[in-house]
Write a protein that holds these residues in place. Sequence first.
Motif, PDB file in Angstrom:
ATOM      1  N   HIS A   1       0.834  -1.212   0.000  1.00 13.36           N
ATOM      2  CA  HIS A   1       0.000   0.000   0.000  1.00 13.36           C
ATOM      3  C   HIS A   1       0.867   1.260   0.000  1.00 13.36           C
ATOM      4  CE1 HIS A   1      -4.210  -1.236   0.250  1.00 13.36           C
ATOM      5  NE2 HIS A   1      -3.783  -2.306   0.902  1.00 13.36           N
TER       6      HIS A   1
ATOM      7  N   ASP B   1      -9.688  -4.622  -0.025  1.00 15.15           N
ATOM      8  CA  ASP B   1      -9.270  -3.339   0.532  1.00 15.15           C
ATOM      9  C   ASP B   1     -10.491  -2.638   1.137  1.00 15.15           C
ATOM     10  OD1 ASP B   1      -8.372  -0.815   1.133  1.00 15.15           O
ATOM     11  OD2 ASP B   1      -7.351  -0.492  -0.782  1.00 15.15           O
TER      12      ASP B   1
ATOM     13  N   SER C   1      -3.246   0.870   5.859  1.00 16.17           N
ATOM     14  CA  SER C   1      -3.909  -0.137   5.035  1.00 16.17           C
ATOM     15  C   SER C   1      -4.908  -0.915   5.887  1.00 16.17           C
ATOM     16  CB  SER C   1      -2.881  -1.114   4.447  1.00 16.17           C
ATOM     17  OG  SER C   1      -2.229  -1.834   5.479  1.00 16.17           O
TER      18      SER C   1
ATOM     19  N   ASN D   1      -7.099  -4.586   5.052  1.00 19.46           N
ATOM     20  CA  ASN D   1      -7.482  -5.597   4.067  1.00 19.46           C
ATOM     21  C   ASN D   1      -8.173  -6.774   4.752  1.00 19.46           C
ATOM     22  OD1 ASN D   1      -4.905  -4.193   2.881  1.00 19.46           O
ATOM     23  ND2 ASN D   1      -6.001  -5.071   1.152  1.00 19.46           N
TER      24      ASN D   1
END
Length: 446
Positions: free
Chosen positions: A45, A114, A140, A142
Amino acid sequence: MLIRIGSGAGFSGDRLEPALLLAEKGNLDYLVLECLAERTIALAHKRKKENSSLGYDPLLEKRMELLLPTLIQNGVRLITNMGAANPVSGAEKVIEIAQRLGLSIKVAAVTGDDVSSFLDTDARTMETNKPLHSYGPILSANAYLGVEAILPALEKEADIILTGRVADPSLFLAPMVHHFGWSIDETDLIAKGTIIGHLLECGGQIAGGYYADPGKKDVPHLENLGFPYAEVRADGSALITKISNTGGVINLMTAKEQLLYEVTNPNEYITPDVIADFMSVKLREAGPNRIEVTGGKGKKRPETLKVSVGYHAGFIGEGEISYAGSNAWGRAQLAGDIMRTRLEKSFDELRIDYIGVSSTHRNTFGQWNEPYEVRLRVAAKAQSLSEAAKIGEEVESLYTNGPAGGGGARKYTHEVLGIVSSLLPREEIEVNVVIKESVLHEEKTI
């Protein structure tokens, strides 16, 4: 009826040639490359934020240039999480490589993992029960997707399937579900396929990598370690083996170690697809380098998905210097004492290690002879890069301000990526598949 699934990588930096050998000689239906860890995707990311066309695995180009001709020639379909933070750009890169190589190919990019745009920062972390917003700036987020994210790509007959964050065993389970027509509600079958995937997911580990301990657990020819593939049957049993004349060994001991690898509770191994019970798994040696896997039970999959959240956790400054010869240990300790006195008031998290003495377990257990050489390592966490740099500068100053004979000083700084986990209802996640196709030198997007 069976399918052959090979495991060509167990992490992002894994060797490249075992996957090619599997594609060439494994008579495979599918090759899986598992290349994504928690920090790996957070780093991806970061690369994507610096350049929106990046964010896929750094070795994707090398792996694809090596593998694509053989995969296409032998009709082997590839499933990999090398899409990391940017599966669509990764797919475009694969198309570009295929065109350069003159190959017709269909590539699927799986998106939806994401969840950073709608992450609830008030959600509690699984590790500390503190809210996510109590950590540093989030880089980030996920979600761990399961087989349902990959199945549409398989149904669209993609040759190459690139995902972001998908649970490791799911990468292997998806072709089983697709090929055998298993229902995701058949929890025992899904559990059996998950167990096979778990045995394969670390690449060479089940063949003796990470297992070897000379004199105790000898493994032949690790320099040419063969990676595993499984012959999977429709009833969820499998034979796991490797290519002939490759290094390593697959036996009951390597298989048992891998079965328990990173398993906290063998009664409840939680994945997005099933909660697997390993207690009824049976392993049997069916010949040299051949392990038969049967058994396994499953319970209904969880209603929530685990989300891996990366955040900025400051900077680390490090410095190292070596002392060798007579009284090396005494001189290293003196240098460490000097560093502690000069730095401990300025840094809350200061660590002083003596590499070769106590750097790994932080305790000597009183069972060692005085070493001939010791390398002092000093590290501390700081809020800014400039503060972190002071650690290495202080260590370097030991050349002429510390004990006699210091040498080989090195200094480093780097950003720290923290990782925590939370849960998200699975219905909040929307998965999409983007297909890109190259027909000889013509590319079209569907």
